[in-house]
Design an enzyme around this catalytic site. Structure first.
Site, PDB file in Angstrom:
ATOM      1  N   LYS A   1       6.579   8.431   2.068  1.00 54.35           N
ATOM      2  CA  LYS A   1       6.777   7.222   2.879  1.00 54.35           C
ATOM      3  C   LYS A   1       5.458   6.826   3.539  1.00 54.35           C
ATOM      4  O   LYS A   1       4.993   7.464   4.470  1.00 54.35           O
ATOM      5  CB  LYS A   1       7.839   7.421   3.969  1.00 54.35           C
TER       6      LYS A   1
ATOM      7  N   GLU B   1       0.284  17.565  10.715  1.00 57.64           N
ATOM      8  CA  GLU B   1      -1.119  17.331  11.078  1.00 57.64           C
ATOM      9  C   GLU B   1      -1.089  16.221  12.116  1.00 57.64           C
ATOM     10  O   GLU B   1      -0.780  15.081  11.794  1.00 57.64           O
ATOM     11  CB  GLU B   1      -1.916  16.954   9.827  1.00 57.64           C
TER      12      GLU B   1
ATOM     13  N   CYS C   1      -7.943  11.280  13.627  1.00 56.17           N
ATOM     14  CA  CYS C   1      -7.319  12.362  14.392  1.00 56.17           C
ATOM     15  C   CYS C   1      -8.335  13.386  14.870  1.00 56.17           C
ATOM     16  O   CYS C   1      -8.156  14.003  15.899  1.00 56.17           O
ATOM     17  CB  CYS C   1      -6.231  13.025  13.564  1.00 56.17           C
TER      18      CYS C   1
ATOM     19  N   GLU D   1      -4.762  11.155  23.458  1.00 55.90           N
ATOM     20  CA  GLU D   1      -5.391  10.542  22.294  1.00 55.90           C
ATOM     21  C   GLU D   1      -5.322   9.022  22.427  1.00 55.90           C
ATOM     22  O   GLU D   1      -4.234   8.455  22.499  1.00 55.90           O
ATOM     23  CB  GLU D   1      -4.666  11.007  21.024  1.00 55.90           C
TER      24      GLU D   1
HETATM   25  P1  NAI Z   1       3.441   7.451  14.248  1.00 55.91           P
HETATM   26  O1  NAI Z   1       3.338   8.917  14.388  1.00 55.91           O
HETATM   27  O2  NAI Z   1       4.631   6.765  14.830  1.00 55.91           O
HETATM   28  O3  NAI Z   1       3.371   7.047  12.687  1.00 55.91           O
HETATM   29  C1  NAI Z   1       2.954   7.882  11.643  1.00 55.91           C
HETATM   30  C2  NAI Z   1       3.979   7.851  10.527  1.00 55.91           C
HETATM   31  O4  NAI Z   1       5.206   8.376  11.023  1.00 55.91           O
HETATM   32  C3  NAI Z   1       4.322   6.467   9.982  1.00 55.91           C
HETATM   33  O5  NAI Z   1       4.542   6.554   8.590  1.00 55.91           O
HETATM   34  C4  NAI Z   1       5.613   6.137  10.696  1.00 55.91           C
HETATM   35  O6  NAI Z   1       6.400   5.208   9.998  1.00 55.91           O
HETATM   36  C5  NAI Z   1       6.281   7.482  10.753  1.00 55.91           C
HETATM   37  N1  NAI Z   1       7.278   7.633  11.809  1.00 55.91           N
HETATM   38  C6  NAI Z   1       7.313   7.039  13.028  1.00 55.91           C
HETATM   39  N2  NAI Z   1       8.420   7.417  13.705  1.00 55.91           N
HETATM   40  C7  NAI Z   1       9.105   8.269  12.905  1.00 55.91           C
HETATM   41  C8  NAI Z   1      10.320   8.991  13.041  1.00 55.91           C
HETATM   42  N3  NAI Z   1      11.041   8.906  14.154  1.00 55.91           N
HETATM   43  N4  NAI Z   1      10.709   9.780  12.023  1.00 55.91           N
HETATM   44  C9  NAI Z   1       9.974   9.885  10.908  1.00 55.91           C
HETATM   45  N5  NAI Z   1       8.819   9.212  10.710  1.00 55.91           N
HETATM   46  C10 NAI Z   1       8.390   8.415  11.697  1.00 55.91           C
HETATM   47  O7  NAI Z   1       2.130   6.812  14.840  1.00 55.91           O
HETATM   48  P2  NAI Z   1       1.915   5.320  15.406  1.00 55.91           P
HETATM   49  O8  NAI Z   1       3.078   4.939  16.268  1.00 55.91           O
HETATM   50  O9  NAI Z   1       1.563   4.430  14.306  1.00 55.91           O
HETATM   51  O10 NAI Z   1       0.616   5.531  16.304  1.00 55.91           O
HETATM   52  C11 NAI Z   1       0.744   6.009  17.643  1.00 55.91           C
HETATM   53  C12 NAI Z   1      -0.338   7.010  17.934  1.00 55.91           C
HETATM   54  O11 NAI Z   1      -0.195   8.133  17.090  1.00 55.91           O
HETATM   55  C13 NAI Z   1      -1.755   6.559  17.683  1.00 55.91           C
HETATM   56  O12 NAI Z   1      -2.277   5.789  18.721  1.00 55.91           O
HETATM   57  C14 NAI Z   1      -2.450   7.875  17.539  1.00 55.91           C
HETATM   58  O13 NAI Z   1      -2.719   8.429  18.800  1.00 55.91           O
HETATM   59  C15 NAI Z   1      -1.429   8.741  16.840  1.00 55.91           C
HETATM   60  N6  NAI Z   1      -1.675   8.813  15.388  1.00 55.91           N
HETATM   61  C16 NAI Z   1      -2.297   9.916  14.879  1.00 55.91           C
HETATM   62  C17 NAI Z   1      -2.605   9.993  13.539  1.00 55.91           C
HETATM   63  C18 NAI Z   1      -3.285  11.177  12.960  1.00 55.91           C
HETATM   64  O14 NAI Z   1      -3.969  11.056  11.955  1.00 55.91           O
HETATM   65  N7  NAI Z   1      -3.099  12.368  13.495  1.00 55.91           N
HETATM   66  C19 NAI Z   1      -2.323   8.882  12.630  1.00 55.91           C
HETATM   67  C20 NAI Z   1      -1.590   7.801  13.237  1.00 55.91           C
HETATM   68  C21 NAI Z   1      -1.314   7.775  14.570  1.00 55.91           C
END
Ligand code: NAI
Ligand code: MG
Length: 501
Positions: free
Chosen positions: A184, A259, A293, A395
């Site tokens: 996904k 991660e 990240c 972050e």
């Molecule tokens: P997120 O963690 O919500 O999104 C990442 C992935 O998880 C996306 O594919 C999203 O559709 C999915 N996702 C979201 N909620 C979910 C759920 N309840 N169950 C299963 N999958 C789910 O991140 P978001 O909201 O886009 O960004 C928020 C913050 O997260 C950013 O500001 C950053 O701090 C952090 N982040 C960290 C990343 C990393 O590489 N470690 C990458 C993206 C965001």
């Protein structure tokens, strides 16, 4: 100003990729993904949900039990290698699409993301034929060996910061080890993963081995993470959602790898090569608009060099070319979304409230034309930060660095480790003993000495503490996608003595 070719077209259309077919969502719903540089619609994408995830998991199960289990390791390796070559042949076009969907400068998409994608598929292609069991020297007339088998059907949820590269980090080891996948992509950036689906078909993977279901986190993502039909869930994204994934997986005891976020210390000692360290600090926080990240978002400066360093760092940050990401000279494009932009702005307000100084940046740049609607932000430096402030602990995920001053090594190590995360860390010093001492004492999964953000498909990457568990890339990634079976054979031909006559 030029505009991207990908963006200039009428919106592209994408369907879901399930069981080797391109299909609409069961609900018939679609969503739009904008180009973050202009806010204009880049593509209209089928919106997967629980029903589509169910179909994809069933297809992945059928492929796992069927054709894929009969595909030899050599054939798997050849398909992965072919895929790497197909990607390489279309790298320019994919880089342009990545830039249009994510906003990253084309020079990064073309010279960092795409080569990394090719490298990962190529590297794991080589592993397919080298995943082996072992023979164990057990006592007595016994033969004991292990089989290293795939885990099964893997759910993989990836973020938007390196859309295609994250797909590669997840898919390549899973497929090399003989698993099938439901992937996904993030709702902000689904297009390149779907283009990858076309190349996966062309490379000859049997139907259902890889299924790609774009959709939102709370619907498609949650349905995948909590699905009883998957054997493993792999996730990259926020720590907050990582915890939800772990909880969902706990109910079915699905294997999990995570991660998550980071708040890496990037440390400059007084004996460092200042020019190198300044470049490293820039790379640490302004690369990919800071949406990394492992970003060096806490910049620790030794008090002796703080003033000189900050003066030069501020000057260099002010010269970064922010704007049209399709322009080869651009060094920073827009943030991925309005939501991320607003999040960054709120942290600038918070920095002021907490008593830090906004030394440079702190607001969007002035741009012209279509780019006025883009989600741009200037390179930003917070100085006079205390490690305990929220801007030093949370972050931010933008081009925003918090500068903290330190006096001596023990004070530094304590502060560097005083954070919930532990993904990466960097140190700039000419003292090799100090550098290696630091490498041992810092609680982080990756340490960079006189460099930053270095990665390779052969080298493990992952977090300590709340940055997650499991290691991606390198042979360590195969551990997450295989399970070990121990097989015992009696060689004596005699009955077991214990309950004998
Ligand atoms: P997120 O963690 O919500 O999104 C990442 C992935 O998880 C996306 O594919 C999203 O559709 C999915 N996702 C979201 N909620 C979910 C759920 N309840 N169950 C299963 N999958 C789910 O991140 P978001 O909201 O886009 O960004 C928020 C913050 O997260 C950013 O500001 C950053 O701090 C952090 N982040 C960290 C990343 C990393 O590489 N470690 C990458 C993206 C965001
Ligand atoms: Mg979210």
């Amino acid at each position: 100003m030029s505009s991207t070719q990908a963006a200039a077209e009428t919106p592209r259309k994408y369907q879901l990729f399930i069981d080797g077919q391109w299909v609409d969502a069961e609900s018939g719903k679609t969503f739009e993904t904008p180009n973050p540089a202009t806010g204009k619609t880049l593509a209209e994408v089928a919106e997967g949900d629980k029903a589509d995830i169910d179909k994809a998991v069933a297809a992945a199960r059928k492929a796992f039990e069927g054709k894929w289990s009969k595909t030899s390791a050599r054939e798997r390796g050849r398909m992965l290698y072919k895929l790497s070559q197909l990607i390489e042949a279309r790298a320019k076009e994919l880089a342009e699409l990545e830039t249009a969907d994510n906003g990253k400068p084309i020079r990064e998409a073309q010279y960092i993301d795409l080569p990394g994608v090719v490298e990962n598929f190529e590297y794991f292609a080589g592993w397919a034929t080298k995943i082996e069991g072992e023979t164990i020297p057990v006592p007595g007339q016994m033969f004991n060996y292990t089989l290293r088998e795939p885990v099964g059907v893997c759910g993989q949820i990836i973020p938007w910061n390196f859309p295609l590269l994250m797909a590669a980090w997840k898919l390549a080891p899973a497929l090399a080890a003989g698993n099938t996948v439901v992937l996904k992509p993030a709702e902000q950036t689904p297009t390149t993963a779907l283009e990858l689906g076309k190349l996966i078909q062309e490379a000859g993977f049997p139907d259902g081995v890889v299924n790609i279901v774009p959709g939102f986190g709370e619907t498609a993502g949650a349905a995948l993470a909590s699905h009883k039909g998957i054997d493993k869930i792999a996730f990259t994204g926020s720590t907050e959602v990582g915890k939800l994934i772990a909880k969902a997986a706990a109910d079915n005891l699905t294997k999990v790898s995570l991660e998550l976020g980071g708040k890496a210390p990037n440390i400059v000692f007084a004996d460092a090569d200042m020019e190198q360290a300044i470049n490293g600090a820039m790379m640490g926080i302004f690369f990919n608009q800071g949406q990394v990240c492992c970003a060096g978002s806490r910049l620790f400066l030794h008090e002796e060099v703080k003033d000189e360093f900050l003066e030069r760092f501020k000057e260099r940050a002010g010269k970064i070319k922010v704007g049209d990401p399709t322009d080869k000279a651009t060094q920073m494009g827009p943030q991925v979304s309005e939501e991320q932009l607003n999040r960054i702005k709120s942290y600038v307000d918070l920095a002021r409230t907490e008593g830090a100084t906004v030394l440079s940046g702190g607001c969007p740049p002035t741009l012209e034309g279509d780019f006025q609607k883009g989600y741009f932000f200037q390179p930003t430096i917070f100085s006079e930060v205390q490690n305990t402030m929220r801007v030093a602990q949370e972050e931010i995920f933008g081009p925003v660095v918090s500068v903290i001053t330190f006096k001596d090594e023990s004070d530094l190590i304590r502060q560097a480790n005083e954070v919930a995360y532990g993904l990466s860390a960097g140190i700039w010093t000419r003292d090799i003993t100090r550098a290696h001492r630091f490498a041992r004492e810092i609680k982080a999964g990756v340490v960079w000495i006189n460099t930053f953000n270095m990665m390779n498909a052969a080298s493990p990457f992952g977090g300590y503490k709340q940055s997650g568990y499991g290691r991606e890339m390198g042979k360590h990634a195969l551990e997450m996608y295989t399970q070990v079976k121990s097989v015992w054979v009696d060689l004596s031909g005699k009955p077991i003595g214990w309950f004998g006559k």
